[in-house]
Design a protein around this motif. Structure first.
Motif, PDB file in Angstrom:
ATOM      1  N   LEU A 127      -8.061  -2.771   0.014  1.00 26.80           N
ATOM      2  CA  LEU A 127      -8.114  -1.469  -0.979  1.00 26.80           C
ATOM      3  C   LEU A 127      -7.436  -0.480  -0.553  1.00 26.80           C
ATOM      4  N   ILE A 128      -6.893   0.521  -1.585  1.00 25.62           N
ATOM      5  CA  ILE A 128      -6.064   1.409  -1.162  1.00 25.62           C
ATOM      6  C   ILE A 128      -6.786   2.476  -0.124  1.00 25.62           C
ATOM      7  N   THR A 129      -8.102   2.394   0.132  1.00 21.42           N
ATOM      8  CA  THR A 129      -8.998   2.990   1.130  1.00 21.42           C
ATOM      9  C   THR A 129      -8.740   2.545   2.748  1.00 21.42           C
ATOM     10  N   ASP A 130      -8.098   1.189   2.698  1.00 19.04           N
ATOM     11  CA  ASP A 130      -7.617   1.006   3.957  1.00 19.04           C
ATOM     12  C   ASP A 130      -6.559   2.092   4.599  1.00 19.04           C
ATOM     13  N   VAL A 131      -5.867   2.998   4.000  1.00 20.61           N
ATOM     14  CA  VAL A 131      -5.139   4.012   4.018  1.00 20.61           C
ATOM     15  C   VAL A 131      -6.290   4.979   4.847  1.00 20.61           C
ATOM     16  N   PRO A 132      -6.134   5.345   5.987  1.00 18.42           N
ATOM     17  CA  PRO A 132      -7.087   6.168   6.642  1.00 18.42           C
ATOM     18  C   PRO A 132      -7.199   7.668   5.765  1.00 18.42           C
ATOM     19  N   GLY A 133      -8.318   8.204   5.764  1.00 15.81           N
ATOM     20  CA  GLY A 133      -8.557   9.453   5.124  1.00 15.81           C
ATOM     21  C   GLY A 133      -8.635   9.518   3.521  1.00 15.81           C
ATOM     22  N   LEU A 134      -8.700   8.299   2.951  1.00  8.09           N
ATOM     23  CA  LEU A 134      -8.628   8.205   1.522  1.00  8.09           C
ATOM     24  C   LEU A 134     -10.190   7.761   1.024  1.00  8.09           C
ATOM     25  N   LEU A 135     -10.531   8.205  -0.162  1.00 14.70           N
ATOM     26  CA  LEU A 135     -11.995   7.608  -0.691  1.00 14.70           C
ATOM     27  C   LEU A 135     -11.554   7.297  -2.134  1.00 14.70           C
ATOM     28  N   VAL A 136     -12.231   6.412  -2.690  1.00 13.79           N
ATOM     29  CA  VAL A 136     -12.053   6.258  -4.228  1.00 13.79           C
ATOM     30  C   VAL A 136     -13.503   6.099  -4.757  1.00 13.79           C
ATOM     31  N   GLY A 137     -13.869   6.980  -6.110  1.00 14.10           N
ATOM     32  CA  GLY A 137     -14.828   6.800  -6.775  1.00 14.10           C
ATOM     33  C   GLY A 137     -14.786   6.230  -8.211  1.00 14.10           C
ATOM     34  N   ASN A 138     -15.570   5.366  -8.855  1.00 13.99           N
ATOM     35  CA  ASN A 138     -15.679   5.008  -9.967  1.00 13.99           C
ATOM     36  C   ASN A 138     -16.746   5.705 -10.845  1.00 13.99           C
ATOM     37  N   ALA A 139     -16.541   5.786 -12.173  1.00 11.31           N
ATOM     38  CA  ALA A 139     -17.798   6.307 -13.078  1.00 11.31           C
ATOM     39  C   ALA A 139     -17.332   5.138 -14.342  1.00 11.31           C
ATOM     40  N   THR A 140     -18.330   4.568 -14.898  1.00 17.33           N
ATOM     41  CA  THR A 140     -18.235   3.760 -15.974  1.00 17.33           C
ATOM     42  C   THR A 140     -19.353   4.031 -16.967  1.00 17.33           C
ATOM     43  N   ARG A 145       0.528  -7.549   6.593  1.00 15.18           N
ATOM     44  CA  ARG A 145      -0.455  -8.301   6.492  1.00 15.18           C
ATOM     45  C   ARG A 145      -1.659  -7.441   5.517  1.00 15.18           C
ATOM     46  N   ILE A 146      -2.609  -7.960   4.970  1.00 18.24           N
ATOM     47  CA  ILE A 146      -3.364  -7.279   4.370  1.00 18.24           C
ATOM     48  C   ILE A 146      -4.331  -6.541   5.307  1.00 18.24           C
ATOM     49  N   GLY A 147      -4.648  -5.266   4.710  1.00 22.63           N
ATOM     50  CA  GLY A 147      -5.645  -4.438   5.160  1.00 22.63           C
ATOM     51  C   GLY A 147      -6.815  -4.928   5.336  1.00 22.63           C
ATOM     52  N   ALA A 148      -7.886  -4.308   6.030  1.00 17.68           N
ATOM     53  CA  ALA A 148      -9.137  -4.842   6.358  1.00 17.68           C
ATOM     54  C   ALA A 148      -9.922  -4.940   4.921  1.00 17.68           C
ATOM     55  N   THR A 149      -9.865  -4.257   4.005  1.00 17.04           N
ATOM     56  CA  THR A 149     -10.675  -4.473   2.682  1.00 17.04           C
ATOM     57  C   THR A 149      -9.675  -4.600   1.578  1.00 17.04           C
ATOM     58  N   MET A 196       1.947  -2.595   7.934  1.00 14.89           N
ATOM     59  CA  MET A 196       3.379  -3.095   8.267  1.00 14.89           C
ATOM     60  C   MET A 196       3.342  -3.211  10.077  1.00 14.89           C
ATOM     61  N   GLU A 197       4.496  -3.689  10.219  1.00 14.41           N
ATOM     62  CA  GLU A 197       4.638  -4.297  11.597  1.00 14.41           C
ATOM     63  C   GLU A 197       4.411  -2.999  12.652  1.00 14.41           C
ATOM     64  N   SER A 198       4.780  -2.014  12.082  1.00 17.17           N
ATOM     65  CA  SER A 198       4.957  -0.632  12.744  1.00 17.17           C
ATOM     66  C   SER A 198       3.583  -0.052  12.888  1.00 17.17           C
ATOM     67  N   GLY A 199       2.499  -0.680  12.069  1.00 15.43           N
ATOM     68  CA  GLY A 199       1.109   0.004  11.941  1.00 15.43           C
ATOM     69  C   GLY A 199       0.712   0.905  10.887  1.00 15.43           C
ATOM     70  N   ILE A 200       1.974   1.383  10.234  1.00 17.17           N
ATOM     71  CA  ILE A 200       1.887   2.192   8.964  1.00 17.17           C
ATOM     72  C   ILE A 200       0.905   1.191   7.896  1.00 17.17           C
ATOM     73  N   HIS A 239       9.550  -0.739  -0.223  1.00 12.24           N
ATOM     74  CA  HIS A 239       9.304  -2.104  -0.533  1.00 12.24           C
ATOM     75  C   HIS A 239       7.857  -2.464  -0.306  1.00 12.24           C
ATOM     76  N   VAL A 240       7.077  -1.989   0.750  1.00 12.04           N
ATOM     77  CA  VAL A 240       6.029  -2.407   0.872  1.00 12.04           C
ATOM     78  C   VAL A 240       4.851  -1.878  -0.254  1.00 12.04           C
ATOM     79  N   ALA A 241       5.150  -0.711  -0.709  1.00 20.61           N
ATOM     80  CA  ALA A 241       4.398  -0.078  -1.863  1.00 20.61           C
ATOM     81  C   ALA A 241       4.762  -0.861  -3.130  1.00 20.61           C
ATOM     82  N   ALA A 242       5.925  -1.314  -3.306  1.00 24.38           N
ATOM     83  CA  ALA A 242       5.886  -2.060  -4.579  1.00 24.38           C
ATOM     84  C   ALA A 242       5.242  -3.497  -4.552  1.00 24.38           C
TER      85      ALA A 242
END
Length: 326
Positions: free
Chosen positions: A8-21, A2-6, A169-173, A294-297
């Motif tokens: 975004l890749i930052t649904d993986v706990p511990g990660l942050l993303v920043g953009n500069a344009t 299922r889709i994560g909360a946002t 994933m079903e396992s919670g990963i 598979h899920v990453a792909a």
């Protein structure tokens, strides 16, 4: 899955993303960092990559964790974005400890966006400044589309962009993907529907359904020239994986690129995937180990479509946004 909360890749706990344009430059930088250093691997399948510090990510190399990864426009000039990210990390007291010195470890990759109509007559390379700005902007929530390293991205037909997606994933990963879509190939079939449609979750890129003809019926004719294209991506998980397993995860994730871009992995693309583990969950059970690839792909295919779908028009764009978005 299922889709994560946002979604975004930052649904993986511990990660942050920043953009500069830089709108005038029509380019930018995107940085992935975290609450703590993380393990990473990489796999390159394109014929024209542009990279920094990727040799460090091989399983037999000494450094076991990195402080950040960067994705940048600017072709080889954009590799200097890593200098700015290092400055930001050093100011924050982060880096690989060597005696009383800390050396931030910041691998990265670039896309070619030098022919997109932006201002390219700079006197001083703008990418170190953009790199530091992107690092300092890192947060859980971030924009996708025409921003950061995706600002000036193009594809074979439509304007490209920065995309992201996640899945639990079903396992919670949790698994996520972040991508700069600047491909030689196309993200859509001739009817404008996304090649990635079979892997769409909900209506995250329009719920248009699969192309009427799923397989291309003619040989592709590239519009871009050699070295003008590249799709660079990061996939991430909170499951504990070592560098060897992450190298395999990056390799498997390339399937998502092939599902979403036709053609992909050409001699004219520098296609590359980093893989990251925050190790906040236990190592996956055997039945989940193969499924993470598979899920990453799937996440990467969805992120590519989302990057193109969320691209926004700007004055004198060389390409239109996908039908219905411009």
């Amino acid at each position: 899955m299922r889709i994560g909360a946002t979604n975004l890749i930052t649904d993986v706990p511990g990660l942050l993303v920043g953009n500069a344009t830089d709108a005038a430059l029509r380019s930018g930088v995107t940085v992935l960092t975290g609450d703590a250093p993380f393990a990473a691997g990489v796999h390159v399948m394109g014929g024209a990559p542009g990279t920094r510090e990727t040799d460090l990510l091989a399983p037999d190399k000494t450094v076991q964790a990195v402080d950040a990864l960067f994705l940048s426009g600017g072709s080889a000039f954009g590799l200097a974005a890593g200098d700015g990210v290092m400055e930001g990390l050093r100011a924050a007291g982060r880096g690989f400890q060597v005696a009383d010195i800390r050396v931030p470890i910041v691998p990265g990759a670039i896309v070619f966006d030098l022919l997109n109509g932006g201002r390219k007559d700079w006197q001083a390379n703008p990418y170190p400044t953009l790199g530091r700005r992107a690092y300092e902007a890192a947060a859980r929530d971030f924009d996708i589309g025409s921003t950061g390293a995706g600002t000036g991205a193009m594809t074979g037909r439509w304007k490209g962009g920065l995309g992201s997606a996640s899945a639990v994933m079903e396992s919670g990963i949790t698994v996520g993907a972040l991508v700069v879509v600047n491909a030689l190939g196309d993200a859509t079939a001739p009817d404008g529907r996304f090649w990635a449609a079979p892997w769409e979750l909900g209506d995250e890129f329009g719920a248009l359904g699969p192309p009427a003809r799923f397989a291309p019926q003619t040989e592709p004719r590239p519009v871009k020239q050699q070295r003008e294209a590249t799709t660079i991506a990061i996939v991430a998980t909170d499951a504990r994986l070592d560098k060897a397993a992450l190298t395999r995860l990056a390799t498997a994730a390339h399937d998502g690129m092939a599902r979403a871009l036709v053609p992909s992995h050409t001699p004219m693309d520098g296609d590359l995937v980093f893989a990251v583990s925050t190790s906040l969950r236990d190592a996956p059970a055997p039945e989940d180990g193969y499924a993470i690839g598979h899920v990453a792909a799937c996440c990467l295919a969805r992120a590519i479509a989302r990057g193109v779908y969320h691209a926004s028009p700007a004055p004198v764009d060389p390409q239109p946004c996908r039908i219905g978005r411009d």
